[in-house]
Design a protein around this motif. Structure first.
Motif, short mmCIF file in Angstrom:
data_model
loop_
_atom_site.label_atom_id
_atom_site.label_comp_id
_atom_site.label_asym_id
_atom_site.label_seq_id
_atom_site.Cartn_x
_atom_site.Cartn_y
_atom_site.Cartn_z
N HIS A 163 -8.71 -16.53 -4.23
CA HIS A 163 -7.99 -16.43 -2.97
C HIS A 163 -8.40 -15.16 -2.25
N SER A 164 -8.68 -15.29 -0.97
CA SER A 164 -8.88 -14.11 -0.15
C SER A 164 -7.50 -13.54 0.18
N SER A 165 -7.49 -12.28 0.57
CA SER A 165 -6.20 -11.66 0.86
C SER A 165 -6.40 -10.38 1.66
N PHE A 166 -5.31 -9.92 2.25
CA PHE A 166 -5.30 -8.59 2.86
C PHE A 166 -3.88 -8.07 2.86
N ILE A 167 -3.77 -6.81 3.16
CA ILE A 167 -2.45 -6.19 3.30
C ILE A 167 -2.14 -6.10 4.79
N LEU A 168 -0.97 -6.53 5.17
CA LEU A 168 -0.51 -6.37 6.55
C LEU A 168 0.51 -5.23 6.55
N GLU A 169 0.17 -4.19 7.27
CA GLU A 169 1.05 -3.04 7.35
C GLU A 169 1.95 -3.20 8.58
N VAL A 170 3.23 -3.31 8.32
CA VAL A 170 4.20 -3.62 9.37
C VAL A 170 5.08 -2.39 9.62
N ALA A 171 5.19 -2.01 10.88
CA ALA A 171 6.05 -0.87 11.22
C ALA A 171 7.49 -1.33 11.35
N LYS A 172 8.38 -0.67 10.63
CA LYS A 172 9.79 -1.03 10.69
C LYS A 172 10.49 -0.23 11.80
N GLU A 173 11.68 -0.67 12.14
CA GLU A 173 12.42 -0.03 13.24
C GLU A 173 12.74 1.43 12.94
N ASP A 174 12.93 1.75 11.66
CA ASP A 174 13.28 3.13 11.31
C ASP A 174 12.05 4.04 11.24
N GLY A 175 10.90 3.51 11.61
CA GLY A 175 9.70 4.34 11.65
C GLY A 175 8.87 4.28 10.38
N THR A 176 9.43 3.73 9.32
CA THR A 176 8.66 3.61 8.09
C THR A 176 7.77 2.37 8.15
N LYS A 177 6.86 2.28 7.22
CA LYS A 177 5.94 1.14 7.19
C LYS A 177 6.16 0.32 5.92
N GLU A 178 5.97 -0.97 6.07
CA GLU A 178 6.14 -1.88 4.94
C GLU A 178 4.87 -2.69 4.77
N GLU A 179 4.45 -2.88 3.53
CA GLU A 179 3.21 -3.63 3.29
C GLU A 179 3.51 -5.02 2.75
N TRP A 180 2.86 -6.00 3.34
CA TRP A 180 2.98 -7.38 2.89
C TRP A 180 1.61 -7.86 2.44
N LEU A 181 1.60 -8.52 1.30
CA LEU A 181 0.36 -9.16 0.83
C LEU A 181 0.22 -10.51 1.53
N VAL A 182 -0.90 -10.71 2.17
CA VAL A 182 -1.15 -11.98 2.86
C VAL A 182 -2.28 -12.71 2.13
N GLU A 183 -1.99 -13.90 1.69
CA GLU A 183 -2.95 -14.65 0.89
C GLU A 183 -3.55 -15.79 1.71
N LEU A 184 -4.84 -15.99 1.56
CA LEU A 184 -5.55 -17.06 2.28
C LEU A 184 -6.24 -17.96 1.26
#
Lengths: 219, 132
Positions: free
Chosen positions: B47-68
């Motif tokens: 499976h291919s994949s990447f990390i999606l770095e998402v900015a949260k409202e409080d200014g912190t960042k959250e990482e999601w694994l996205v699988e293809l």
């Protein structure tokens, strides 16, 4: 048209009087992963319930969970080559090479896996296979499986070391490859499981899949 | 001996994030859409994949694994692997995984406004990879 060709020229046969199953095949999405209803023994149910696909999947190690998983694979191809004394089936997924010797006098005492990966490492979850022809059908009997799961796509029936499978591989009237498998496992299955997949000739060549577990880890 | 070898391999290696599995068993049908930045693109099998770095409202960042799909399937399905690049900001829709912060790629709106989708090479439909 295919039927017309068959009527005109007769059923295609490979050398040595064998039915011609050779080629590179890709799954036919109109008929694949057809499994009969799974009925587990108590032990089979226990193993099924204990299985966590997020943790226990053999694919994490680039190992097929079982023979059914190799045939169920939707996105890669399978190559079949027939020789006088053996049939070689290459599953592109995980670069698996399965060698099935024909007309053997039963299985050997030591059941060495018939399938290896590109590095020559044995794949015990694929068992030890012997084959023979019955008319236009290649029959393969496989025993000596290691524990795993017959498949992990849509369902994950566990397999024990007592699993025995019989594959019937033939071409239908439309030049499609049909693989019908009976699965008998007295440890996990209360009654035999039956699966069917159908394959079309693929426009893609077999390539090196190159599964390297360290590469797909983000941890 | 071979059985022991497999069991040893299986139980001695920590769980990895991506494996070759049934989408239905690993991801729910529930979809979610995020805007985020791509990093750690891996065009690999199974499976291919990447990390999606998402900015949260409080200014912190959250990482999601996205699988293809597998690299081999994406390429045969017509993807040019340059269609996604590390550092790009995209709007991604995915199926929520049963594993924490994991997504199955459904589609992504790219910086140029196109929407990118997967297509299995053996999918008999004429589903388009791109739309506007």
């Amino acid at each position: 048209m295919a039927l017309g060709c068959i009527l005109l020229y007769g059923w295609p046969v490979a050398s040595f009087g064998q039915p011609d199953l050779e080629g590179i095949w890709g799954i036919d999405r109109t008929l694949f992963r057809q499994y009969s209803e799974v009925r587990y023994t108590e032990e089979g149910q226990r193993r099924h319930d204990a299985y966590d696909v997020l943790v226990d999947d053999f694919s994490y190690q680039c190992i097929p969970s079982g023979l059914g998983r190799a045939w169920d694979e939707p996105d890669t191809v399978v190559k079949i080559e027939q020789f006088e004394d053996r049939v070689v089936i290459q599953y592109e997924m995980f670069d698996l090479v399965r060698t099935v010797y024909l007309n053997q006098n039963g299985h050997p005492v030591e059941l060495i896996p018939s399938t290896v990966n590109i590095h020559g490492e044995p794949m015990p979850t694929m068992g030890h296979s012997i084959g023979w022809y019955e008319g236009d059908t290649l029959m393969i009997e496989t025993i000596g499986y290691a524990r795993g799961n017959i498949t992990t796509l849509l369902r994950y029936p566990p397999q024990s070391m007592a699993l025995r499978s019989i594959e019937r591989i033939y071409r239908d009237e439309s030049d499609r490859l049909v693989v019908n498998i009976d699965w008998v496992d007295p440890i996990t299955l209360a009654e035999p499981l039956v699966s069917t997949n159908r394959y079309l000739r693929s426009k893609f060549d077999l390539t090196v899949y190159g599964c390297i577990k360290e590469e797909f880890d983000h941890e | 001996m071979l059985r022991n070898l497999v069991l040893t391999i299986l139980f001695s290696t920590p769980a990895l994030l991506c494996a070759h599995h049934s989408v239905a068993l690993v991801f729910s049908q529930e979809r979610i859409t995020f805007e985020g930045s791509i990093k750690e693109l891996k065009w690999v099998n199974p499976h291919s994949s990447f990390i999606l770095e998402v900015a949260k409202e409080d200014g912190t960042k959250e990482e999601w694994l996205v699988e293809l799909l597998a690299r081999i399937a994406l390429e045969r399905g017509g993807w040019n692997l340059d269609e996604l690049q590390n550092g790009w900001n995209i709007t991604l829709t995915g199926r929520i995984g049963y594993r924490d912060r994991a997504l199955r790629f459904v589609e992504a709106r790219l910086p140029d406004g196109r929407t990118l989708r997967e297509r299995s090479p053996l999918d008999p439909s004429d589903k388009k990879i791109f739309s506007r």
